[in-house]
Design a protein around this motif. Structure first.
Motif, mmCIF file in Angstrom:
data_model
loop_
_atom_site.group_PDB
_atom_site.id
_atom_site.type_symbol
_atom_site.label_atom_id
_atom_site.label_comp_id
_atom_site.label_asym_id
_atom_site.label_seq_id
_atom_site.Cartn_x
_atom_site.Cartn_y
_atom_site.Cartn_z
ATOM 1 N N ASP A 1 -14.698 -2.622 0.131
ATOM 2 C CA ASP A 1 -13.258 -2.866 -0.035
ATOM 3 C C ASP A 1 -12.735 -2.359 -1.384
ATOM 4 O O ASP A 1 -11.546 -2.480 -1.681
ATOM 5 C CB ASP A 1 -12.938 -4.358 0.131
ATOM 6 C CG ASP A 1 -13.721 -5.224 -0.838
ATOM 7 O OD1 ASP A 1 -13.337 -6.383 -1.042
ATOM 8 O OD2 ASP A 1 -14.750 -4.749 -1.388
ATOM 9 N N ARG A 2 -13.621 -1.819 -2.214
ATOM 10 C CA ARG A 2 -13.235 -1.174 -3.474
ATOM 11 C C ARG A 2 -12.202 -1.989 -4.260
ATOM 12 O O ARG A 2 -11.102 -1.520 -4.550
ATOM 13 C CB ARG A 2 -12.685 0.231 -3.218
ATOM 14 C CG ARG A 2 -13.665 1.147 -2.507
ATOM 15 C CD ARG A 2 -13.045 2.509 -2.244
ATOM 16 N NE ARG A 2 -13.001 3.301 -3.456
ATOM 17 C CZ ARG A 2 -13.896 4.229 -3.773
ATOM 18 N NH1 ARG A 2 -14.909 4.471 -2.984
ATOM 19 N NH2 ARG A 2 -13.774 4.926 -4.889
ATOM 20 N N LEU B 1 -9.630 7.282 2.054
ATOM 21 C CA LEU B 1 -8.230 7.104 2.433
ATOM 22 C C LEU B 1 -7.879 8.007 3.608
ATOM 23 O O LEU B 1 -8.429 9.112 3.723
ATOM 24 C CB LEU B 1 -7.304 7.452 1.265
ATOM 25 C CG LEU B 1 -7.199 6.450 0.119
ATOM 26 C CD1 LEU B 1 -6.215 6.972 -0.913
ATOM 27 C CD2 LEU B 1 -6.745 5.090 0.615
ATOM 28 N N GLY C 1 0.818 -1.209 0.000
ATOM 29 C CA GLY C 1 0.000 0.000 0.000
ATOM 30 C C GLY C 1 0.847 1.252 0.000
ATOM 31 O O GLY C 1 1.602 1.493 -0.920
ATOM 32 N N TYR D 1 -8.341 -0.773 -4.409
ATOM 33 C CA TYR D 1 -7.262 -1.622 -3.902
ATOM 34 C C TYR D 1 -7.010 -2.793 -4.837
ATOM 35 O O TYR D 1 -7.960 -3.477 -5.263
ATOM 36 C CB TYR D 1 -7.632 -2.165 -2.521
ATOM 37 C CG TYR D 1 -7.611 -1.130 -1.432
ATOM 38 C CD1 TYR D 1 -8.791 -0.594 -0.943
ATOM 39 C CD2 TYR D 1 -6.407 -0.697 -0.887
ATOM 40 C CE1 TYR D 1 -8.775 0.356 0.056
ATOM 41 C CE2 TYR D 1 -6.382 0.259 0.118
ATOM 42 C CZ TYR D 1 -7.565 0.779 0.579
ATOM 43 O OH TYR D 1 -7.545 1.726 1.572
ATOM 44 N N TYR D 2 -5.743 -3.027 -5.126
ATOM 45 C CA TYR D 2 -5.352 -4.207 -5.896
ATOM 46 C C TYR D 2 -4.197 -4.862 -5.152
ATOM 47 O O TYR D 2 -3.127 -4.255 -4.995
ATOM 48 C CB TYR D 2 -4.916 -3.805 -7.314
ATOM 49 C CG TYR D 2 -4.544 -4.972 -8.197
ATOM 50 C CD1 TYR D 2 -3.210 -5.248 -8.495
ATOM 51 C CD2 TYR D 2 -5.519 -5.810 -8.711
ATOM 52 C CE1 TYR D 2 -2.863 -6.324 -9.306
ATOM 53 C CE2 TYR D 2 -5.185 -6.889 -9.524
ATOM 54 C CZ TYR D 2 -3.863 -7.141 -9.807
ATOM 55 O OH TYR D 2 -3.534 -8.214 -10.612
ATOM 56 N N ASN D 3 -4.429 -6.104 -4.671
ATOM 57 C CA ASN D 3 -3.403 -6.784 -3.849
ATOM 58 C C ASN D 3 -2.919 -5.890 -2.721
ATOM 59 O O ASN D 3 -1.718 -5.729 -2.502
ATOM 60 C CB ASN D 3 -2.192 -7.186 -4.716
ATOM 61 C CG ASN D 3 -2.545 -8.292 -5.671
ATOM 62 O OD1 ASN D 3 -3.547 -8.974 -5.518
ATOM 63 N ND2 ASN D 3 -1.712 -8.461 -6.691
ATOM 64 N N ASP D 4 -3.866 -5.260 -2.031
ATOM 65 C CA ASP D 4 -3.563 -4.385 -0.890
ATOM 66 C C ASP D 4 -2.859 -3.099 -1.248
ATOM 67 O O ASP D 4 -2.496 -2.330 -0.368
ATOM 68 C CB ASP D 4 -2.716 -5.110 0.178
ATOM 69 C CG ASP D 4 -3.531 -6.129 0.928
ATOM 70 O OD1 ASP D 4 -2.952 -7.118 1.376
ATOM 71 O OD2 ASP D 4 -4.754 -5.935 1.035
ATOM 72 N N ASN D 5 -2.636 -2.855 -2.534
ATOM 73 C CA ASN D 5 -2.055 -1.567 -2.930
ATOM 74 C C ASN D 5 -3.166 -0.638 -3.389
ATOM 75 O O ASN D 5 -4.112 -1.060 -4.056
ATOM 76 C CB ASN D 5 -1.085 -1.754 -4.100
ATOM 77 C CG ASN D 5 0.223 -2.349 -3.670
ATOM 78 O OD1 ASN D 5 0.805 -1.929 -2.686
ATOM 79 N ND2 ASN D 5 0.688 -3.328 -4.406
ATOM 80 N N VAL D 6 -3.030 0.619 -3.068
ATOM 81 C CA VAL D 6 -3.986 1.597 -3.580
ATOM 82 C C VAL D 6 -3.625 1.863 -5.049
ATOM 83 O O VAL D 6 -2.457 2.092 -5.373
ATOM 84 C CB VAL D 6 -3.903 2.916 -2.781
ATOM 85 C CG1 VAL D 6 -4.840 3.963 -3.372
ATOM 86 C CG2 VAL D 6 -4.242 2.679 -1.323
ATOM 87 N N TYR E 1 0.476 5.709 -5.756
ATOM 88 C CA TYR E 1 -0.508 5.416 -6.800
ATOM 89 C C TYR E 1 -0.539 6.472 -7.895
ATOM 90 O O TYR E 1 -1.052 6.235 -8.984
ATOM 91 C CB TYR E 1 -1.905 5.217 -6.198
ATOM 92 C CG TYR E 1 -2.447 6.373 -5.375
ATOM 93 C CD1 TYR E 1 -2.457 6.310 -3.992
ATOM 94 C CD2 TYR E 1 -2.958 7.496 -5.986
ATOM 95 C CE1 TYR E 1 -2.959 7.354 -3.228
ATOM 96 C CE2 TYR E 1 -3.467 8.549 -5.240
ATOM 97 C CZ TYR E 1 -3.466 8.471 -3.861
ATOM 98 O OH TYR E 1 -3.962 9.509 -3.117
#
Lengths: 386, 481
Positions: free
Chosen positions: B435-436, B84, A336, B236-241, B192
């Motif tokens: 969870d978008r 966020l 993240g 979120y993709y694999n916990d990344n924004v 991001y």
């Protein structure tokens, strides 16, 4: 014993600390807890850091020691301009009822004496924000009279004017007696007692503070000269003060030493004309605060931080703090949010440091989280090294 | 509310572009040498030989991209506030950084943009010199392994201490050049945001599709920009924004965007005549490189004002100061100088330059896909016809090897519409779920067809004089097979 902050924000038991301030009244403890004294004891005005009970956050508390004195008189002078809030004036609240009222201020990171400005972004934003605060005061006919780097603070990318301890209405200053404020940034006409305090003298002080933040010296103080601190009361300090007064009166010295000093090379060339206008010896030739604001907005727009969200709520909720902590944790794990702390813009680094410092103030923080936050703060500090 | 400074620029694509407050830093940076150079580099290389209106510069495109970056950034500010924490919001400083990174994303392009990189620098030659180029521009070789030439040059110019751009960025604060580089290359503190600069749906494509379509006069590159802007959001993709587009609202505009992209490539970038000019420039440089290895000093003496071109042709690298000399004007003037005298320094070089200047371009013969991987036709009749019909202006008879090397050119290129890599693919965001989640566009059911759709082109280019004979020979070869 402390327990780590749970996901839903609830907390477990906390250790209590014994109060070491027996001089504080019962009224104080009605509103505040866990005080830490910040000023020299014995002075009329007491300053503490304490937790404000209704919101469970640390604040700065100022009050008059003598309960019999009608504290409202001073607060009328001090708090009145502050009660009309301005985004660049320190957030202040009045708590309690006569005769014992307390002045509560949000704690803001002050620009300490060794603060150095890095880059036009920070310099222009500081100058414009404080000039706006002074313009606000001018409209209310108040003079701050103690502008110096330590009374300028930073709160999440917003620069704040603080410490209105000697702030008064324009007509309340007596030029014959007035010794309020630091001599380091006192305007030459006030040092020479040739003119009363005015809005223009505040501008000179702001210019002197900016000069100091760039060059690490004050305009009328020579290299290597010991600067008298406000709180000291030494004969040597009186001698230095007198020398500074003489310099303020000496026109030749003004033209040669000050105006042509090598230090000016440390002031960014684009800002130099504006700083010089603020430091004009004749108050009539000095630019005013509205002029500074206009200059910054028109000439330095690329550097001026604007569009900030509405004036921040005094204190963030615990839920908001938890989400910040969660984000930081995720970043540290490489998932993240990954702040590359060393490359952060200066103001963003300070904003992050403030968030981290506020997190540390949370009462119920686990040891693990506390260690994590302290490590992040350390990384931020290291990133600030040139 | 304070009155913020406003800078306005009229643009053919975006109309009145307004830059407010901190965003005006973009306008101020335009004054630097590095960005002024982009005025002299055409966005579409030699496409103006086919589309007369295609003479717009990288400068206009860079400014348009910066403006789009600001618009997308402002939308993201609103989106970020919804879900966020404040630490991850793009603030005014981040939006300004994004705009500046978008402004500088094409900084390192050479004359005629991609044509220079593909035909003049050359992939193989560049790979062997990559470390030297990185060193010359103060970059770490490890960081440059996957970068193209123009990316190394562009990022190097950002960090070049002697450059106007670098010093103007440092005026803001010391870390700004490194931050802009981090936005372009990864490692920015709001990670991001980088996807807005390089992905399937990014501000670069967002601008050039519209701009190139308008300037060329074709309808294919148009899409609904305003709707696309309104759909941008975070998920979120694999916990990344990640940045993506609202799944429920953006399907049609994304499809429109992807199809516009494809149509544009087919009709403009891969246009057979445009490619002909580019390949001829490649042949010119191929000959120049050979000459530079044999007679470098002679070339430098003959063309003193074009030393930087000779240096690159000779296989050496340039420094930042010399790279700033490289622009379309320099290259056109070099072609003009070379074409002046048919015999010197080399008749083939001169012939190729002359053909380019006169727009006497090679002609394309389309090959079926199956033939594209076969070796060049070695049919002796084709070569005989070529030798009979083609000669440089000196009238000298070419050798067989010279004809094959410099007067026959195959072209075979594939291009995917959507990226297959995580780091630069586009996303849909399902905003109906808390969870978008982000879904790669190419994995969406409706868009799988787009994923597999690629542009494939196979041709052989021959001089105009040989075209008819070559067609006959190639079609009779197919019949025989």
């Amino acid at each position: 014993m402390t327990i780590g902050l749970a996901e839903n924000g609830s907390a477990g038991e906390t250790a209590t600390q014994d109060c070491e301030c027996p001089e504080l009244s019962r009224d104080f403890y009605l509103h505040f807890e866990k005080p830490t004294p910040l000023s020299h004891r014995g002075k009329q005005k007491q300053v503490y850091r304490a937790i404000w009970k209704p919101i469970q956050r640390e604040v700065i508390v100022k009050y008059h020691k003598d309960e019999n004195r009608t504290a409202l008189t001073e607060l009328e002078m001090v708090a009145h301009p502050l009660s009309l809030s301005h985004p660049n004036v320190v957030e202040t609240y009045v708590v309690g009822s006569a005769p014992q009222v307390f002045l509560v201020e949000r704690e803001v990171t002050p620009l300490h004496n060794g603060w150095v400005l890095h880059g036009m972004d920070e310099a222009v934003t500081l100058l414009c924000h404080i000039a706006r605060a002074l313009s606000f005061l001018q409209r209310k006919s108040y003079i701050h009279a103690d502008i110096k780097p330590e009374n300028l603070g930073l709160d999440r990318e917003r620069f704040i004017l603080m410490d209105f301890g000697v702030c008064k209405k324009l007509d309340k200053f007596d030029p014959a007696r007035d010794e309020a404020g630091t001599v380091r940034t006192r305007a030459p006409e006030v040092l020479a007692k040739s003119s009363p305090r005015s809005h223009q003298s505040d501008l000179w002080s702001l210019g002197a503070s900016m000069f100091r933040l760039f060059t690490q010296r004050f305009p009328l103080v020579l290299d290597g000269e010991e600067v008298p601190l406000d709180k000291e009361d030494h004969a040597a300090s009186d001698r230095v003060r007198e020398m500074i007064r003489q310099r303020a009166k000496d026109e030749n010295l003004w033209r040669t030493d000050f105006w042509r000093h090598d230090c000016w090379s440390k002031v960014p060339p684009r800002l130099e004309p504006l700083i010089r206008k603020m430091l004009a010896r004749d108050p009539g030739e000095r630019i005013d605060s509205e002029g500074v604001v206009r200059y910054c907005e028109e000439e330095f727009a690329p550097y001026l931080l604007e569009d900030l969200p509405a004036a921040p709520v005094m204190l963030a909720s615990q839920k908001e703090m938890l989400s910040v902590l969660r984000a930081l944790r995720a970043g540290k794990a490489g998932v993240g949010f990954k702040p590359n702390l060393r490359n952060l813009p200066l103001l963003t680094r300070q904003r992050h440091a403030q968030w981290l410092s506020e997190l540390l103030l949370l009462n119920h923080l686990s040891a693990d989280n506390r260690t994590f936050i302290q490590q992040q703060l350390q990384e931020l500090k290291e990133g600030q090294q040139p | 509310m304070s009155k913020r400074r406003l800078e306005r620029v009229q643009d053919a694509v975006h109309g009145l572009m307004k830059f407010r407050g901190m965003e005006t830093a973009v306008i101020r940076l335009l004054e630097t040498r590095e960005l002024q150079r982009l005025r002299r580099i055409s966005q579409l290389g030699l496409a103006s030989l086919v589309y007369p209106g295609a003479e717009h510069s990288r400068h206009a495109h860079s400014l348009g991209t910066a403006y789009l970056a600001i618009r997308f950034g402002r939308q993201l500010q609103d989106a970020a506030v919804e879900f966020l924490p404040p630490l991850m919001h793009p603030g005014p400083v981040e939006i300004r950084d994004l705009a500046i990174a978008a402004l500088c994303h094409d900084l390192g392009h050479g004359p005629f943009s991609h044509t220079w990189e593909d035909q003049c620098i050359g992939k193989r030659d560049f790979d062997s010199k990559r470390d030297q180029w990185a060193e010359q521009f103060g970059m770490n070789s490890e960081d440059c392994k996957e970068l193209k030439w123009h990316e190394i040059v562009g990022r190097g110019l950002l960090l070049w201490p002697g450059g106007d751009l670098h010093n103007r960025l440092k005026e803001h604060d010391e870390s700004m050049p490194r931050r802009i580089q981090a936005l372009l290359g990864g490692g920015y503190h709001v990670p991001y945001l980088s996807r807005l600069l390089s992905s399937d749906i990014d501000v670069d494509r967002g601008d050039f599709l519209l701009r190139d379509a308008i300037q060329c006069g074709v309808s294919y590159g148009r899409y609904d920009l305003e709707w696309l802007l309104s759909c941008v959001t975070l998920g979120y993709y694999n916990d990344n924004v990640v940045i993506g587009f609202d799944l429920s609202k953006s399907r049609r505009v994304i499809e429109e965007f992807a199809l516009a992209h494809r149509a544009h490539y087919e009709t403009v970038y891969f246009h057979h005549t445009v490619k002909s000019a580019e390949l001829m420039l490649g042949l010119f440089f191929k000959r120049l490189k050979w000459l530079a290895r044999e007679r470098r000093e002679d070339l430098e003496r003959r063309f003193p004002r074009h030393a930087s071109i000779i240096t690159i042709a000779a296989g050496d690298v340039l420094g930042p100061e010399q790279v700033l000399e490289l622009d379309d004007v320099l290259l056109w003037s070099f072609l003009s100088e070379v074409a002046k005298t048919p015999r010197e320094p080399d008749d083939i070089l001169c012939d190729l330059a002359w053909r380019l200047l006169q727009r006497n371009l090679f002609k394309a013969i389309e090959l079926p896909r199956a033939e594209s991987s076969l070796p060049l036709p070695t049919n002796e009749m084709l070569v005989e016809q070529g030798l009979r019909l083609v000669s440089p202006r000196t009238g000298r008879k070419l050798t067989r090897e010279e004809f094959r090397e410099y007067y026959l050119c195959p072209f075979n290129q594939d291009r995917d519409i959507l990226s297959t890599k995580d780091h630069d693919c586009g996303f849909f965001i399902d905003t109906t779920r808390p969870d978008r989640p982000a879904i790669m566009i190419q994995r969406d059911r409706e868009f799988r067809a787009l994923r597999t759709m690629s542009i494939t082109t196979s041709r052989i280019y021959v001089p105009r004089e040989v075209r008819d004979e070559a067609k006959k020979i190639l079609s009779s070869r197919r019949t025989a097979e």
